[in-house]
Design an enzyme around this catalytic site. Structure first.
Site, short mmCIF file in Angstrom:
data_model
loop_
_atom_site.label_atom_id
_atom_site.label_comp_id
_atom_site.label_asym_id
_atom_site.label_seq_id
_atom_site.Cartn_x
_atom_site.Cartn_y
_atom_site.Cartn_z
N ARG A 45 0.81 -1.22 0.00
CA ARG A 45 0.00 0.00 0.00
C ARG A 45 0.84 1.26 0.00
NH1 ARG A 45 -2.84 -3.78 2.68
NH2 ARG A 45 -1.94 -3.18 4.67
N GLU A 94 5.05 -10.36 15.56
CA GLU A 94 4.53 -10.85 16.84
C GLU A 94 4.77 -12.38 16.93
OE1 GLU A 94 0.49 -9.74 17.34
OE2 GLU A 94 0.39 -10.59 19.36
P1 AMP Z 1 4.41 -2.66 11.14
O1 AMP Z 1 5.62 -3.29 10.51
O2 AMP Z 1 3.92 -3.40 12.35
O3 AMP Z 1 4.61 -1.19 11.41
O4 AMP Z 1 3.21 -2.81 10.11
C1 AMP Z 1 3.10 -1.95 9.04
C2 AMP Z 1 2.65 -2.66 7.80
O5 AMP Z 1 1.57 -3.53 8.03
C3 AMP Z 1 2.17 -1.64 6.78
O6 AMP Z 1 2.63 -2.02 5.50
C4 AMP Z 1 0.67 -1.66 6.90
O7 AMP Z 1 0.07 -1.54 5.63
C5 AMP Z 1 0.35 -3.02 7.54
N1 AMP Z 1 -0.57 -2.89 8.69
C6 AMP Z 1 -0.27 -3.18 9.98
N2 AMP Z 1 -1.34 -2.99 10.78
C7 AMP Z 1 -2.33 -2.57 9.99
C8 AMP Z 1 -3.69 -2.16 10.23
N3 AMP Z 1 -4.23 -2.18 11.45
N4 AMP Z 1 -4.42 -1.75 9.18
C9 AMP Z 1 -3.89 -1.72 7.93
N5 AMP Z 1 -2.63 -2.08 7.64
C10 AMP Z 1 -1.84 -2.51 8.65
#
Ligand code: AMP
Length: 180
Positions: free
Chosen positions: A67, A104
């Site tokens: 995205r 996680e």
């Molecule tokens: P992180 O590595 O945990 O910061 O997760 C970020 C990535 O996961 C991004 O590419 C987001 O598009 C996706 N992502 C994580 N949590 C969500 C959420 N609650 N809603 C939409 N996309 C998420």
């Protein structure tokens, strides 16, 4: 300006749909397809993403799969920069560098073409959302391993309760349009 900015943020926020329990139970998924669908929300989101970096000299915007690609190329154009994709394993066709990070449960990796940027390039990392910060942190390491400098982070949504910012390179500006 602050008032106008806040009303733009409220409008953007209203156009993001939250889907409970997707892709698994307990996750409140922030769906930006509704944001892309509305031409005014699309325009204002692009405007707000570029705004904090307009007076900076930027060589590349690195968009994170998948995205981060949707607004990433447009952000690059607005900042007079090139666009580079940071992708999940096995998607990029030429030689790549890879960075593994903790989830996680288990781990994941991100990859970048090893000729994506030049030494000393100033790079902004962009994604739709920052949660735990693992993805953006892995992208930061890839940029640094290629000799680039991360000069900013750009997100549409930040889930601040997950403290993803703490995973990012200290003192580098982080811009999130909506902080929840
Ligand atoms: P992180 O590595 O945990 O910061 O997760 C970020 C990535 O996961 C991004 O590419 C987001 O598009 C996706 N992502 C994580 N949590 C969500 C959420 N609650 N809603 C939409 N996309 C998420």
């Amino acid at each position: 300006m602050k008032k106008v900015e806040q009303s733009i943020k409220d409008f953007i926020s209203k156009n993001i749909r939250t889907i409970p329990d997707f892709p698994k139970e307990g996750i409140q998924f922030k769906d930006i397809t509704t944001l892309l669908q509305d031409k005014r929300a699309l325009e204002l989101t692009s405007f707000m993403l570029a705004q904090p970096f307009r007076n900076r000299s930027v060589d590349f915007v690195a968009g994170l799969e998948s995205r981060g690609f949707l607004f990433g190329t447009n952000l690059a154009q607005d900042l007079n920069a090139g666009f580079i994709p940071v992708r999940k394993p096995g998607k990029l066709p030429a030689n790549t560098l890879s960075e593994t990070y903790e989830l996680e449960y288990g781990e994941d990796s991100m990859e970048i073409h090893d000729d994506a940027i030049f030494e000393g390039a100033k790079v902004i990392i962009h994604d739709d959302l920052i949660a735990t910060g693992g993805t953006a942190s892995a992208a930061s390491k890839l940029i640094q391993r290629l000799g680039g400098e991360v000069i900013g982070y750009s997100f549409i949504i930040e889930l601040s309760f997950l403290k993803g910012r703490e995973m990012l390179i200290p003192k580098v500006p982080v811009d999130s349009i909506i902080i929840e």
